[in-house]
Design a protein around this motif. Structure first.
Motif, PDB file in Angstrom:
ATOM      1  N   MET A   1       0.832  -1.215   0.000  1.00  0.00           N
ATOM      2  CA  MET A   1       0.000   0.000   0.000  1.00  0.00           C
ATOM      3  C   MET A   1       0.866   1.265   0.000  1.00  0.00           C
ATOM      4  O   MET A   1       0.623   2.204  -0.749  1.00  0.00           O
ATOM      5  CB  MET A   1      -0.921  -0.009   1.216  1.00  0.00           C
ATOM      6  N   LEU A   2       1.888   1.279   0.873  1.00  0.00           N
ATOM      7  CA  LEU A   2       2.761   2.451   0.938  1.00  0.00           C
ATOM      8  C   LEU A   2       3.510   2.655  -0.378  1.00  0.00           C
ATOM      9  O   LEU A   2       3.777   3.786  -0.777  1.00  0.00           O
ATOM     10  CB  LEU A   2       3.750   2.315   2.094  1.00  0.00           C
ATOM     11  N   THR A   3       3.846   1.554  -1.049  1.00  0.00           N
ATOM     12  CA  THR A   3       4.530   1.650  -2.341  1.00  0.00           C
ATOM     13  C   THR A   3       3.644   2.366  -3.358  1.00  0.00           C
ATOM     14  O   THR A   3       4.078   3.312  -4.039  1.00  0.00           O
ATOM     15  CB  THR A   3       4.892   0.253  -2.870  1.00  0.00           C
ATOM     16  N   VAL A   4       2.390   1.927  -3.435  1.00  0.00           N
ATOM     17  CA  VAL A   4       1.436   2.517  -4.380  1.00  0.00           C
ATOM     18  C   VAL A   4       1.192   3.981  -4.050  1.00  0.00           C
ATOM     19  O   VAL A   4       1.199   4.855  -4.938  1.00  0.00           O
ATOM     20  CB  VAL A   4       0.110   1.738  -4.376  1.00  0.00           C
ATOM     21  N   LEU A   5       0.991   4.272  -2.769  1.00  0.00           N
ATOM     22  CA  LEU A   5       0.724   5.651  -2.360  1.00  0.00           C
ATOM     23  C   LEU A   5       1.939   6.551  -2.604  1.00  0.00           C
ATOM     24  O   LEU A   5       1.787   7.722  -2.950  1.00  0.00           O
ATOM     25  CB  LEU A   5       0.326   5.692  -0.879  1.00  0.00           C
ATOM     26  N   GLY A   6       3.142   5.993  -2.431  1.00  0.00           N
ATOM     27  CA  GLY A   6       4.352   6.778  -2.690  1.00  0.00           C
ATOM     28  C   GLY A   6       4.452   7.203  -4.148  1.00  0.00           C
ATOM     29  O   GLY A   6       4.687   8.372  -4.459  1.00  0.00           O
ATOM     30  N   PHE A   7       4.261   6.229  -5.042  1.00  0.00           N
ATOM     31  CA  PHE A   7       4.290   6.553  -6.465  1.00  0.00           C
ATOM     32  C   PHE A   7       3.134   7.487  -6.845  1.00  0.00           C
ATOM     33  O   PHE A   7       3.295   8.381  -7.681  1.00  0.00           O
ATOM     34  CB  PHE A   7       4.223   5.278  -7.299  1.00  0.00           C
ATOM     35  N   ALA A   8       1.977   7.271  -6.216  1.00  0.00           N
ATOM     36  CA  ALA A   8       0.806   8.118  -6.502  1.00  0.00           C
ATOM     37  C   ALA A   8       1.060   9.558  -6.056  1.00  0.00           C
ATOM     38  O   ALA A   8       0.678  10.508  -6.752  1.00  0.00           O
ATOM     39  CB  ALA A   8      -0.438   7.564  -5.808  1.00  0.00           C
ATOM     40  N   MET A   9       1.718   9.735  -4.914  1.00  0.00           N
ATOM     41  CA  MET A   9       2.010  11.078  -4.410  1.00  0.00           C
ATOM     42  C   MET A   9       2.954  11.811  -5.360  1.00  0.00           C
ATOM     43  O   MET A   9       2.739  12.983  -5.703  1.00  0.00           O
ATOM     44  CB  MET A   9       2.622  11.003  -3.014  1.00  0.00           C
ATOM     45  N   ILE A  10       3.992  11.124  -5.810  1.00  0.00           N
ATOM     46  CA  ILE A  10       4.946  11.743  -6.731  1.00  0.00           C
ATOM     47  C   ILE A  10       4.277  12.070  -8.061  1.00  0.00           C
ATOM     48  O   ILE A  10       4.463  13.158  -8.619  1.00  0.00           O
ATOM     49  CB  ILE A  10       6.149  10.804  -6.950  1.00  0.00           C
ATOM     50  N   ALA A  11       3.474  11.138  -8.564  1.00  0.00           N
ATOM     51  CA  ALA A  11       2.789  11.357  -9.837  1.00  0.00           C
ATOM     52  C   ALA A  11       1.813  12.525  -9.742  1.00  0.00           C
ATOM     53  O   ALA A  11       1.731  13.361 -10.654  1.00  0.00           O
ATOM     54  CB  ALA A  11       2.052  10.088 -10.255  1.00  0.00           C
ATOM     55  N   THR A  12       1.077  12.605  -8.635  1.00  0.00           N
ATOM     56  CA  THR A  12       0.129  13.705  -8.437  1.00  0.00           C
ATOM     57  C   THR A  12       0.850  15.046  -8.433  1.00  0.00           C
ATOM     58  O   THR A  12       0.413  16.012  -9.070  1.00  0.00           O
ATOM     59  CB  THR A  12      -0.638  13.531  -7.114  1.00  0.00           C
ATOM     60  N   PHE A  13       1.960  15.089  -7.722  1.00  0.00           N
ATOM     61  CA  PHE A  13       2.752  16.321  -7.652  1.00  0.00           C
ATOM     62  C   PHE A  13       3.208  16.760  -9.042  1.00  0.00           C
ATOM     63  O   PHE A  13       3.014  17.907  -9.452  1.00  0.00           O
ATOM     64  CB  PHE A  13       3.958  16.103  -6.743  1.00  0.00           C
ATOM     65  N   LEU A  14       3.801  15.825  -9.801  1.00  0.00           N
ATOM     66  CA  LEU A  14       4.333  16.170 -11.114  1.00  0.00           C
ATOM     67  C   LEU A  14       3.234  16.591 -12.083  1.00  0.00           C
ATOM     68  O   LEU A  14       3.395  17.550 -12.848  1.00  0.00           O
ATOM     69  CB  LEU A  14       5.113  14.986 -11.686  1.00  0.00           C
ATOM     70  N   VAL A  15       2.107  15.886 -12.055  1.00  0.00           N
ATOM     71  CA  VAL A  15       1.004  16.218 -12.973  1.00  0.00           C
ATOM     72  C   VAL A  15       0.465  17.615 -12.681  1.00  0.00           C
ATOM     73  O   VAL A  15       0.270  18.428 -13.588  1.00  0.00           O
ATOM     74  CB  VAL A  15      -0.119  15.171 -12.875  1.00  0.00           C
ATOM     75  N   LEU A  16       0.230  17.910 -11.399  1.00  0.00           N
ATOM     76  CA  LEU A  16      -0.315  19.226 -11.043  1.00  0.00           C
ATOM     77  C   LEU A  16       0.654  20.354 -11.388  1.00  0.00           C
ATOM     78  O   LEU A  16       0.237  21.438 -11.812  1.00  0.00           O
ATOM     79  CB  LEU A  16      -0.663  19.262  -9.558  1.00  0.00           C
ATOM     80  N   ILE A  17       1.955  20.093 -11.218  1.00  0.00           N
ATOM     81  CA  ILE A  17       2.957  21.114 -11.536  1.00  0.00           C
ATOM     82  C   ILE A  17       3.041  21.325 -13.040  1.00  0.00           C
ATOM     83  O   ILE A  17       3.050  22.467 -13.532  1.00  0.00           O
ATOM     84  CB  ILE A  17       4.339  20.700 -10.977  1.00  0.00           C
ATOM     85  N   MET A  18       3.071  20.246 -13.786  1.00  0.00           N
ATOM     86  CA  MET A  18       3.229  20.362 -15.233  1.00  0.00           C
ATOM     87  C   MET A  18       1.981  20.927 -15.908  1.00  0.00           C
ATOM     88  O   MET A  18       2.077  21.596 -16.935  1.00  0.00           O
ATOM     89  CB  MET A  18       3.594  19.004 -15.831  1.00  0.00           C
ATOM     90  N   LYS A  20       0.222  23.118 -14.406  1.00  0.00           N
ATOM     91  CA  LYS A  20       0.139  24.456 -13.799  1.00  0.00           C
ATOM     92  C   LYS A  20      -1.152  24.651 -13.015  1.00  0.00           C
ATOM     93  O   LYS A  20      -1.732  25.738 -12.998  1.00  0.00           O
ATOM     94  CB  LYS A  20       0.268  25.545 -14.880  1.00  0.00           C
ATOM     95  N   LYS A  21      -1.583  23.583 -12.349  1.00  0.00           N
ATOM     96  CA  LYS A  21      -2.762  23.680 -11.494  1.00  0.00           C
ATOM     97  C   LYS A  21      -2.407  24.166 -10.093  1.00  0.00           C
ATOM     98  O   LYS A  21      -3.261  24.639  -9.352  1.00  0.00           O
ATOM     99  CB  LYS A  21      -3.463  22.314 -11.399  1.00  0.00           C
ATOM    100  N   MET A  22      -1.147  24.015  -9.724  1.00  0.00           N
ATOM    101  CA  MET A  22      -0.666  24.477  -8.423  1.00  0.00           C
ATOM    102  C   MET A  22       0.742  25.029  -8.592  1.00  0.00           C
ATOM    103  O   MET A  22       1.479  24.599  -9.494  1.00  0.00           O
ATOM    104  CB  MET A  22      -0.649  23.338  -7.389  1.00  0.00           C
ATOM    105  N   SER A  23       1.118  25.944  -7.725  1.00  0.00           N
ATOM    106  CA  SER A  23       2.496  26.420  -7.723  1.00  0.00           C
ATOM    107  C   SER A  23       3.362  25.362  -7.049  1.00  0.00           C
ATOM    108  O   SER A  23       2.880  24.574  -6.226  1.00  0.00           O
ATOM    109  CB  SER A  23       2.600  27.739  -6.955  1.00  0.00           C
ATOM    110  N   PRO A  24       4.650  25.306  -7.386  1.00  0.00           N
ATOM    111  CA  PRO A  24       5.518  24.288  -6.772  1.00  0.00           C
ATOM    112  C   PRO A  24       5.520  24.325  -5.254  1.00  0.00           C
ATOM    113  O   PRO A  24       5.466  23.287  -4.603  1.00  0.00           O
ATOM    114  CB  PRO A  24       6.906  24.638  -7.340  1.00  0.00           C
ATOM    115  N   ILE A  25       5.577  25.512  -4.671  1.00  0.00           N
ATOM    116  CA  ILE A  25       5.661  25.594  -3.217  1.00  0.00           C
ATOM    117  C   ILE A  25       4.392  25.078  -2.556  1.00  0.00           C
ATOM    118  O   ILE A  25       4.433  24.391  -1.531  1.00  0.00           O
ATOM    119  CB  ILE A  25       5.989  27.040  -2.769  1.00  0.00           C
TER     120      ILE A  25
END
Length: 501
Positions: A1-18, A20-25
């Motif tokens: 579960m933690l493995t899936v959530l870890g990859f999901a967290m990173i993917a969510t961050f990158l998608v939102l940044i790319m 431009k739905k959220m600022s990096p900070i």
């Protein structure tokens, strides 16, 4: 579960940044906080954040005072001779400009500090890119990739970490890798040439004298073959369009935010640290080569050799590890300010000129501490690493050096160098040893991913780069990742071809 959530967290961050739905900070803070709650460890969020901040505080301090120190060195004209030489080589030809960017970034990277490299490179090249209407993500992408290859120097960090983690000598790791790294750097220069050809095709060609002429319709019509408008308008060249103040310039496979836009760390009002740092003004107007104004009030030609000696001494002290790097930059910044600007008002003015960059970068580092703190504290990093290592087929055991090199690309991008070299590399080395693969080969292969690592959202220096260049982090990521990954693979392939890995 933690493995899936870890990859999901990173993917969510990158998608939102790319997207431009959220600022990096904001993304660095809010996304890990939400995932921390999702894994049922919300009560420990505070502990994870404080732990992350504690680990990154020295990095934040180092960057803060490095920005002040090298900002002052740019102010006083220490790097002007190098920059003038690069600009003479460029001759306002887009091909030479991009290649010059790669050469300058590679040379300055010899100090082993990414933030220094990006400050000097952007300060020197930004006015030229602006005057010619070139894509700013080409500049940030080439600079980051060149610095990534050079980041493997023993005093740059990764090599020392690999040596420490596997109890090896850093020289035994680095020296045999020089031919492969040389091929990687050569590839960056070739890449710069190709991207420069794209830019030349898109915007046309100017002589240096023409580029220095104040921006007028006649000059840019000649250069780009299209119509030109002033601030807020559009200047269309061959095969591309560029918007001026508050707009974006697209071309050469990427997009670049121009003056006044949201840069994810820069200031449209000041024009980043460029105008303020090198001309003594707070204006962000594009007045040609303001960044190299030979008559700027901040120059201290009589103290040139003092500043050069101070910088050499500072870099030597860093390499010899006489004191912690944050302490060295703190002392260096204080001494540079005191000697070059003895009046209190002048010192305040210089600090204020660089305050935007200091605040943006320090804020980004502490925001990244939330991300890394949650990723590490919840155990996501460990589970992700164990899953990746466990997914390696048994038959790949004799080829663990190759496996390590390939894994170094995503792992050093999605986690810190500390996490990879101290957490994952020993496991890979142990697996390789069981099949007769030398730890030295594993350590050398682990350096291959550094070209990509330097554009990771977890690398504080990249925010100096995009902030000063006034480029959206998402734009930089979309443009750079493919070229940086290809460069890393070239380094790895060269290492295998030469029998190093």
């Amino acid at each position: 579960m933690l493995t899936v959530l870890g990859f999901a967290m990173i993917a969510t961050f990158l998608v939102l940044i790319m997207l431009k739905k959220m600022s990096p900070i904001a993304a660095l803070v809010l996304i890990p906080a939400l995932f921390c709650v999702a894994v049922g460890q919300g009560a420990q969020l505070g502990d994870y954040v404080i732990d992350g901040v504690g680990k990154l505080a020295p990095t934040a301090a180092m960057l803060m005072f490095a920005i002040v120190y090298f900002g002052v060195m740019i102010d006083v004209g220490l790097f002007d001779p190098i920059v003038r030489g690069i600009l003479r080589f460029c001759k306002a030809d887009p091909v030479r400009v991009v290649v010059g960017t790669a050469v300058l970034a590679a040379i300055v990277s010899l100090d082993g500090d990414g933030s220094t490299t990006f400050m000097i490179t952007v300060s020197a090249m930004y006015p030229l890119y602006k005057r010619l209407g070139m894509s700013l993500v080409v500049m940030t992408g080439v600079a980051a990739t060149a610095n990534g290859v050079m980041n493997t120097l023993p005093w740059g960090g990764p090599t020392a970490r690999a040596a420490t983690a596997l109890k090896l000598d850093a020289a035994d790791i680095f020296v045999p890798m020089i031919p492969a790294l040389g091929v990687g750097l050569l590839f960056v220069f070739v890449l710069a040439y190709v991207l420069g050809r794209r830019e030349r095709k898109r915007i046309g060609y100017l002589t240096l004298d023409e580029a220095l002429v104040p921006e007028t319709d006649a000059v840019l019509v000649t250069a780009g073959g299209g119509a030109t408008k002033g601030p807020g308008g559009a200047a269309k060249g061959a095969g591309g369009a560029s918007k001026s103040v508050g707009g974006a310039a697209k071309g050469g496979g990427g997009a670049a935010t121009a003056e006044g836009g949201d840069s994810g760390g820069g200031s449209g009002e000041r024009g980043g640290a460029l105008a303020a740092a090198t001309t003594g003004t707070g204006e962000g107007e594009d007045d040609g080569f303001q960044g190299l104004d030979p008559d700027r009030a901040t120059l201290r030609p009589r103290l040139y050799w003092f500043n050069a000696a101070l910088t050499v001494a500072l870099l030597a002290a860093m390499i010899l590890e006489l004191l912690p790097i944050p302490v060295l930059f703190l002392l260096g910044a204080a001494l540079a300010l005191t000697v070059n600007y003895p009046k209190m008002a002048e010192q305040k003015e210089r600090i204020a000129a660089h305050a935007d960059n200091v605040l943006n970068v320090a804020g980004m580092v502490f925001a990244a501490a939330v991300f890394t703190g949650v990723l590490t504290g919840t155990g996501m990093v460990k589970h992700m690493a164990d899953w990746l290592v466990g997914a390696i087929p048994e038959g790949m055991g004799p080829h663990m050096a190759l496996v390590t090199g390939v894994l170094s690309l995503p792992l050093t991008y999605f986690m810190s160098n500390d996490g990879f070299y101290f957490g994952v590399l020993p496991v890979l080395a142990e697996a390789g040893a069981a099949h007769g693969v030398s730890p030295l080969e594993i350590a050398r292969a682990s350096l291959a991913g550094q070209a990509l690592h330097m554009s990771s959202p977890l690398v504080p220096a990249v925010y100096v780069l995009v902030g000063m260049a006034k480029v959206e982090f998402g734009d930089h990521t979309r443009f750079t990742v493919k070229w940086a990954a290809l460069t890393s693979l070239v380094v790895l392939a060269a290492g295998i071809l030469f029998g190093i890995v």
